[in-house]
Each structure stands twice: as C-alpha cells, then as structure tokens.
Design an enzyme around this catalytic site. Structure first.
Site, PDB file in Angstrom:
ATOM      1  N   SER A 233     -37.076 -33.790   2.747  1.00  0.00           N
ATOM      2  CA  SER A 233     -37.645 -32.533   3.239  1.00  0.00           C
ATOM      3  C   SER A 233     -37.052 -31.348   2.475  1.00  0.00           C
ATOM      4  O   SER A 233     -35.943 -31.430   1.941  1.00  0.00           O
ATOM      5  CB  SER A 233     -37.357 -32.397   4.730  1.00  0.00           C
ATOM      6  OG  SER A 233     -35.958 -32.417   4.933  1.00  0.00           O
TER       7      SER A 233
ATOM      8  N   CYS B 242     -46.040 -37.421   1.095  1.00  0.00           N
ATOM      9  CA  CYS B 242     -45.837 -36.068   0.565  1.00  0.00           C
ATOM     10  C   CYS B 242     -47.051 -35.605  -0.220  1.00  0.00           C
ATOM     11  O   CYS B 242     -47.169 -34.435  -0.541  1.00  0.00           O
ATOM     12  CB  CYS B 242     -44.597 -36.015  -0.304  1.00  0.00           C
ATOM     13  SG  CYS B 242     -44.770 -37.056  -1.730  1.00  0.00           S
TER      14      CYS B 242
ATOM     15  N   GLU C 197     -45.365 -28.185   7.157  1.00  0.00           N
ATOM     16  CA  GLU C 197     -45.771 -29.549   6.796  1.00  0.00           C
ATOM     17  C   GLU C 197     -45.802 -30.333   8.113  1.00  0.00           C
ATOM     18  O   GLU C 197     -44.768 -30.455   8.782  1.00  0.00           O
ATOM     19  CB  GLU C 197     -44.739 -30.152   5.839  1.00  0.00           C
ATOM     20  CG  GLU C 197     -45.054 -31.582   5.462  1.00  0.00           C
ATOM     21  CD  GLU C 197     -43.980 -32.203   4.556  1.00  0.00           C
ATOM     22  OE1 GLU C 197     -42.786 -32.048   4.841  1.00  0.00           O
ATOM     23  OE2 GLU C 197     -44.363 -32.854   3.569  1.00  0.00           O
TER      24      GLU C 197
ATOM     25  N   LYS D 247     -28.649 -44.174  -1.631  1.00  0.00           N
ATOM     26  CA  LYS D 247     -28.476 -43.928  -0.186  1.00  0.00           C
ATOM     27  C   LYS D 247     -29.878 -43.791   0.389  1.00  0.00           C
ATOM     28  O   LYS D 247     -30.503 -42.740   0.329  1.00  0.00           O
ATOM     29  CB  LYS D 247     -27.670 -42.642   0.018  1.00  0.00           C
ATOM     30  CG  LYS D 247     -26.860 -42.561   1.300  1.00  0.00           C
ATOM     31  CD  LYS D 247     -27.670 -42.601   2.583  1.00  0.00           C
ATOM     32  CE  LYS D 247     -28.431 -41.339   2.882  1.00  0.00           C
ATOM     33  NZ  LYS D 247     -29.407 -41.530   3.989  1.00  0.00           N
TER      34      LYS D 247
ATOM     35  N   GLU E 253     -31.862 -43.781   6.656  1.00  0.00           N
ATOM     36  CA  GLU E 253     -31.270 -44.586   7.731  1.00  0.00           C
ATOM     37  C   GLU E 253     -32.312 -44.990   8.770  1.00  0.00           C
ATOM     38  O   GLU E 253     -32.048 -45.827   9.629  1.00  0.00           O
ATOM     39  CB  GLU E 253     -30.116 -43.815   8.400  1.00  0.00           C
ATOM     40  CG  GLU E 253     -30.486 -42.518   9.116  1.00  0.00           C
ATOM     41  CD  GLU E 253     -30.610 -41.295   8.187  1.00  0.00           C
ATOM     42  OE1 GLU E 253     -31.051 -41.441   7.034  1.00  0.00           O
ATOM     43  OE2 GLU E 253     -30.297 -40.191   8.662  1.00  0.00           O
TER      44      GLU E 253
ATOM     45  N   PHE F  66     -37.641 -41.564   4.402  1.00  0.00           N
ATOM     46  CA  PHE F  66     -38.115 -42.738   5.155  1.00  0.00           C
ATOM     47  C   PHE F  66     -39.527 -43.156   4.769  1.00  0.00           C
ATOM     48  O   PHE F  66     -39.914 -44.300   5.012  1.00  0.00           O
ATOM     49  CB  PHE F  66     -38.073 -42.456   6.672  1.00  0.00           C
ATOM     50  CG  PHE F  66     -39.239 -41.628   7.167  1.00  0.00           C
ATOM     51  CD1 PHE F  66     -40.450 -42.220   7.486  1.00  0.00           C
ATOM     52  CD2 PHE F  66     -39.142 -40.251   7.293  1.00  0.00           C
ATOM     53  CE1 PHE F  66     -41.535 -41.468   7.921  1.00  0.00           C
ATOM     54  CE2 PHE F  66     -40.219 -39.485   7.731  1.00  0.00           C
ATOM     55  CZ  PHE F  66     -41.414 -40.092   8.037  1.00  0.00           C
TER      56      PHE F  66
HETATM   57  P1  NAD Z   1     -35.103 -35.932   5.208  1.00  0.00           P
HETATM   58  O1  NAD Z   1     -34.897 -34.724   4.384  1.00  0.00           O
HETATM   59  O2  NAD Z   1     -34.843 -35.872   6.653  1.00  0.00           O
HETATM   60  O3  NAD Z   1     -34.187 -37.144   4.655  1.00  0.00           O
HETATM   61  C1  NAD Z   1     -34.167 -37.497   3.291  1.00  0.00           C
HETATM   62  C2  NAD Z   1     -32.803 -38.083   2.950  1.00  0.00           C
HETATM   63  O4  NAD Z   1     -31.802 -37.090   3.144  1.00  0.00           O
HETATM   64  C3  NAD Z   1     -32.410 -39.267   3.847  1.00  0.00           C
HETATM   65  O5  NAD Z   1     -31.755 -40.229   3.059  1.00  0.00           O
HETATM   66  C4  NAD Z   1     -31.458 -38.648   4.858  1.00  0.00           C
HETATM   67  O6  NAD Z   1     -30.485 -39.544   5.336  1.00  0.00           O
HETATM   68  C5  NAD Z   1     -30.802 -37.526   4.070  1.00  0.00           C
HETATM   69  N1  NAD Z   1     -30.442 -36.374   4.915  1.00  0.00           N
HETATM   70  C6  NAD Z   1     -31.103 -35.910   6.004  1.00  0.00           C
HETATM   71  N2  NAD Z   1     -30.498 -34.821   6.494  1.00  0.00           N
HETATM   72  C7  NAD Z   1     -29.428 -34.590   5.702  1.00  0.00           C
HETATM   73  C8  NAD Z   1     -28.413 -33.586   5.682  1.00  0.00           C
HETATM   74  N3  NAD Z   1     -28.377 -32.621   6.589  1.00  0.00           N
HETATM   75  N4  NAD Z   1     -27.472 -33.646   4.721  1.00  0.00           N
HETATM   76  C9  NAD Z   1     -27.497 -34.619   3.799  1.00  0.00           C
HETATM   77  N5  NAD Z   1     -28.442 -35.594   3.750  1.00  0.00           N
HETATM   78  C10 NAD Z   1     -29.396 -35.571   4.693  1.00  0.00           C
HETATM   79  O7  NAD Z   1     -36.596 -36.432   4.908  1.00  0.00           O
HETATM   80  P2  NAD Z   1     -37.400 -37.598   5.635  1.00  0.00           P
HETATM   81  O8  NAD Z   1     -37.788 -37.134   6.982  1.00  0.00           O
HETATM   82  O9  NAD Z   1     -36.706 -38.886   5.473  1.00  0.00           O
HETATM   83  O10 NAD Z   1     -38.699 -37.674   4.689  1.00  0.00           O
HETATM   84  C11 NAD Z   1     -39.832 -36.888   4.857  1.00  0.00           C
HETATM   85  C12 NAD Z   1     -39.840 -35.695   3.931  1.00  0.00           C
HETATM   86  O11 NAD Z   1     -39.725 -36.128   2.582  1.00  0.00           O
HETATM   87  C13 NAD Z   1     -41.132 -34.904   3.987  1.00  0.00           C
HETATM   88  O12 NAD Z   1     -40.826 -33.525   3.972  1.00  0.00           O
HETATM   89  C14 NAD Z   1     -41.857 -35.304   2.713  1.00  0.00           C
HETATM   90  O13 NAD Z   1     -42.774 -34.355   2.214  1.00  0.00           O
HETATM   91  C15 NAD Z   1     -40.718 -35.471   1.789  1.00  0.00           C
HETATM   92  N6  NAD Z   1     -41.084 -36.303   0.652  1.00  0.00           N
HETATM   93  C16 NAD Z   1     -41.285 -35.686  -0.533  1.00  0.00           C
HETATM   94  C17 NAD Z   1     -41.683 -36.428  -1.628  1.00  0.00           C
HETATM   95  C18 NAD Z   1     -41.899 -35.758  -2.944  1.00  0.00           C
HETATM   96  O14 NAD Z   1     -42.057 -36.476  -3.908  1.00  0.00           O
HETATM   97  N7  NAD Z   1     -41.912 -34.453  -3.039  1.00  0.00           N
HETATM   98  C19 NAD Z   1     -41.865 -37.811  -1.510  1.00  0.00           C
HETATM   99  C20 NAD Z   1     -41.640 -38.416  -0.278  1.00  0.00           C
HETATM  100  C21 NAD Z   1     -41.249 -37.642   0.803  1.00  0.00           C
END
Ligand code: NAD
Length: 497
Positions: free
Chosen positions: A225, A280, A382, A172, A175, A148
């Site tokens: 994450s 991040c 984090e 994808k 959401e 997000f």
């Molecule tokens: P998230 O892991 O909750 O979601 C990321 C994606 O995975 C979304 O599209 C979500 O719909 C999907 N998703 C979530 N749970 C899932 C599951 N159980 N099974 C399958 N798909 C699933 O992350 P977020 O809260 O949207 O974003 C924040 C996180 O992203 C932070 O930890 C941040 O550090 C990380 N991030 C990392 C970078 C990097 O380059 N390393 C860059 C941006 C964000």
C-alpha cells in the site's frame, strides 16, 4: 492445523513465541499459524545471504540460468498445488490463482536470459591501444517485501532476476497468506539454489525494520500500500539503500461514445471484479463520456452482473472469492455506504451477497455505483474490493484530467474506435501503464511494471529491463596493454581519444 515457518540457509525454521493466525477467508475459520520473525531471526537470514554471496557472485551466469530453467519446470509441475495454497489463504478461485502462478513463471523465464542480459557493453580502441567496457555487477544482499494479493507472482517479480544477476536475497512475504511463498522458495531450493542464496522470513514490521536498517542489505524492492511504500522508501534511502517501492492504485477506464459497449463491458467485468478487485491493476472507475454512453454501460453491466457468482475459492464455477479479512470486508462495505450517503446511486448492491452453505467468510458481491463524483471517498480511495464506480463527464479532456489529478497513476485504459483519440490519450495521460481497448495492461515480463505519481516511489520499475538495472551496478573499465613500439611522454592534460 498447519504451522508456517521461515526458510533460512536452506532449512525450514520455526521461531520464538510470536505467531499470527492464518485464516481461510472463504470459511472465516483459522486453519494455521505463522511464525513472526524477531529481529534476531531476520538478522540470521541476512547473515546467511551475506555468507554465500561471494560464492554465488562467482557462479557463472549460465549456471545460475540452468537453475532457473529447473525452477520454471518445477513451478509448472506444481501449479495446481500452489493454486490451492493461494486459494486457501488468499481466497482467489483456482483458475485465477493458476493464472497468477503462470504470470510469475514468465518472470522466471526472463531470468533464464541472465547470461544475455549481463553481457555488458564493449568498445575497442577508445584511445590508442585502449579498450573500454561496462559490466553489470551484482549488489550483494537484496531484500523483497511483498503484499498479500499476489503471494506467488509478486515475489517472483523480484528474486529470480535478482538471484540470476548474482545477488542473494531475503524475502519477507505478507503475513496474511504466507504458505505459498515458502513453498515456492522450497522449489527454488530443489531446483539447485545453494542454501542461503534465497531466504524467506515471515513476519511484520519488526522484520521489515531490520531489513531497512541492516547495512548488509544493499537494495530493497517493496510492493504494497502507498503509505507503507512511502515510509519504506524514505527509510531505506535515508539508510543509503537503493529502493523501489510500488504502492496503491485507482485505475480508470475511459469509455468514448464510439466504443463497442458490449465488448467493453465484457472486457471490464474481469478487470473490475476478478480476484474480488484485490489487484493493483483492477479497474475501479469507469469514466463514461456523455450520458448516452453512461446509460448504455449501466444497462450492459447490470445484465452481466446478474450472472456473477461469488463464493469459496475451491468452486471453479465461482467468478471470484472472498476478501482477505473481516476487517477489509467492513472497510469495503463502509465505502459503499459512504457513496450512498453522499448521493451516488447503488445500481447493483453486493453488500449482502447470496452465498452457498458453508461460505461463511468475508464476501462482498459485485457492486456498481453510478453518479460518483471526484469528491467522494469511494472515488478518492483505493477500495480493493469488487466495486465499480461510474463517473459521468462531457469529453475526453475532462476524463483525462480525472486520471491526471488522482494521487495514483498505476494503469489507465481507453475504449474507443478512434485512433487519433487513442494516440492522444496514450501520449498524454499521467499513468505508467496504458491500455487501448485492453483493460488490464499488465506489462509482460520482458517489459517492466511500474506506475507514476504515488503508485511508485523510486526511479526504476519492477522486473524486465528495469529489474536488471535495479539489481546490478554498472562498472566501467578502461584498459591498456601498451606495446613496446608505442611509448608516450608524460602528459598532464585531460585525456582525450
Ligand atoms: P501492505 O502495505 O499492508 O503490506 C505490504 C507489505 O508490507 C507486507 O509484507 C506487510 O507485512 C508489510 N507492512 C505492512 N505494514 C507495515 C509497516 N507499518 N511497516 C513495515 N512493513 C509493513 O499491503 P497489502 O495490504 O498486503 O497489499 C495491498 C496493497 O498492495 C494495495 O494497496 C495494492 O494496490 C498494493 N499493490 C501494489 C502493486 C503494484 O505493483 N503497484 C501490486 C500488488 C499490490
């Protein structure tokens, strides 16, 4: 109320009865809904991408690049519109959101180099009348799953390059703030992408599970994450797919006693509190070497933080906006509470920020915590909020072992005037992206982005040169056109040049 659908085979589609509310985090009010793709809808998007792949693969790279040039121009002329969309669903302030779009555009610019990037390698006369070359072929259908916090930039890390390399794509997005990704994909379409080359399915785990298991998907780029990144990586690779999965972070800024404290604090303010710390690469820990350095930093931060303004995304005077959700705000507040309970000192407390009328969303103000220890939850996890922890240590080695021992290894930076210390730090620190007097060392689009340890699962980083490697497969061809004069007898030994 807006209703956000998918983009499949060039047309916007709304699907089924599964929906999720879209909330404006600045007001806390629901202002739309997004369709959540079923397994069938996701499969349809994959089929559309698969069907157009042969035609797209055969399109000359220079023609694909021309579309990228038009896409770049459209993104530039729609930056304000996209920034407003990002702000209304993510909460970041317009100038920050416009900066996000700008960094995304840089990745489109890199994709414009496709003809150069795909030139391959050629060797003439590797043997008598034998020439050999390596070319970089597209993989097929590639999937991208994005978080997000950068709803425009992170998708642009992925598909412009994947598509310019001749792949077709299913994205994808998160959401939680889905509109901007769909709008950007519409602009890509307007730039000339044939239907099916880029598809967007909005959704949750149901869609992701299909992307990770359908045999037509050749590779998966994931950003999010760490627990989800790890599980996506394991499932995708177990299913025989190429995968790069970027995860969470805990970025340390180490401040040496010789650092210019005022400059350091000025640099770190944006890195710690910009975008509410939901980056991040956000700096969430300052490691001060010596109590004198720590005391000076605390005083300088206190003076700067008084001026911080938190509030709605559409007021350009605010420094940062709300957190993404009520639930996330509660988590951030509970981590501040836990630090206080564990004996840390809350120097600046953002748990009950002063807000303008109407700012009823998910706000936490800038928070500074001193005397944080590595055993505390606020250090280990984090936080992804506008919370900066100060850890006090005696020397650079002690500071670097904190970075090295942490489970994450995205970015780390050092503030100093000492070149020898800077060289030692950049040589040895266990993090993928390093800054020397630079707080947010996010690589430009022609380098690649990736952390170490549990911040990246996979061998190749995102975008740039690693992106080209990730989205292509090497093929090496050895070719001979024997002349009439050079005939050989049968030879049964291993070929040598
Ligand atoms: P998230 O892991 O909750 O979601 C990321 C994606 O995975 C979304 O599209 C979500 O719909 C999907 N998703 C979530 N749970 C899932 C599951 N159980 N099974 C399958 N798909 C699933 O992350 P977020 O809260 O949207 O974003 C924040 C996180 O992203 C932070 O930890 C941040 O550090 C990380 N991030 C990392 C970078 C990097 O380059 N390393 C860059 C941006 C964000």
């Amino acid at each position: 109320m807006k209703s956000v659908g998918h983009l499949i085979n060039g047309a916007v589609r709304h699907s089924g009865d599964r929906h999720l509310d879209i909330t404006n985090p600045s007001t806390g009010k629901i202002d739309g809904k997004v369709s959540l793709a079923s397994a069938e809808v996701t499969t349809e998007a994959i089929a559309a991408a698969q069907a157009v792949f042969p035609e797209w693969r055969a399109t000359p790279p220079a023609r694909r690049a021309q579309i990228m040039f038009r896409f770049k121009a459209l993104l530039e002329s729609h930056t304000d519109e996209l920034a407003a969309l990002i702000g209304s669903e993510h909460g970041k302030i317009s100038h920050d959101a416009a900066g996000e779009v700008g960094r995304g555009i840089e990745n489109v610019e890199f994709a414009c180099f496709a003809p150069e990037l795909l030139k391959g390698e050629y060797s003439r006369n590797v043997g008598p009348e034998i020439d050999s070359w390596s070319e970089f072929q597209p993989l097929g259908v590639v999937a991208g799953i994005t978080p997000f916090n950068f709803p425009v930039m992170v998708p642009l890390w992925m598909y412009p390059l994947a598509i310019a390399c001749g792949n077709t794509f299913v994205l994808k997005p998160s959401e939680k703030d889905p509109s901007a990704a769909v709008r950007v994909a519409e602009l890509a379409q307007e730039a000339g992408l044939p239907p099916g080359v880029l598809n967007v399915v909005n959704g949750d785990k149901e869609a992701v599970d299909v992307l990770l298991s359908d045999p037509r998907i050749q590779a998966v780029s994931f950003v999010g994450s760490t627990p989800v990144a790890e599980s996506v990586y394991r499932t995708a690779t177990a299913n025989g797919k190429r995968c790069q999965a970027l995860g969470g972070a805990k970025n340390h800024a180490i401040v040496m006693p010789d650092a210019d404290i005022d400059n350091t604090v000025q640099s770190l303010m944006g890195a710690a509190f910009g975008s509410s710390g939901e980056r991040c690469m956000a700096v969430s820990v300052v490691v001060a070497i010596g109590d004198e350095t720590a005391d000076a930093l605390i005083e300088a931060f206190r003076a700067e933080m008084v001026k911080l303004k938190v509030g709605s995304f559409d007021n350009a005077n605010n420094d940062f906006g709300p957190l993404i959700s009520d639930e996330h705000r509660d988590r951030v507040v509970s981590l501040i509470n836990s630090a206080e309970k564990a004996g840390a000192s809350i120097i600046v407390d953002g748990r009950k920020p002063e807000l303008a009328a109407g700012d009823d969303g998910f706000f936490v103000g800038g928070t500074l915590i001193d005397h944080v220890k590595s055993t505390m939850a606020c250090y280990q996890q984090e936080i992804f909020g506008p919370v900066l922890s100060v850890v006090r240590v005696a020397n650079l080695d002690e500071a670097m072992s904190l970075v090295d021992d942490h489970e994450y290894g995205n970015g780390s930076c050092l503030f100093t005037r000492d070149g020898e210390a800077a060289r030692y730090f950049s040589d040895h620190v266990k993090a993928g992206m390093v800054g020397i007097n630079v707080p947010l060392p996010v690589p430009v689009s022609y380098h690649s982005f990736g952390g170490w340890k549990r911040s990246l699962f996979g061998d190749l980083s995102a975008y740039g040169p690693d992106g080209v490697r990730f989205y292509t497969r090497r093929k090496t061809i050895t070719q001979r056109w024997p002349s009439a004069t050079l005939r050989e007898e049968s030879n049964f030994s291993f070929p040598s040049s």
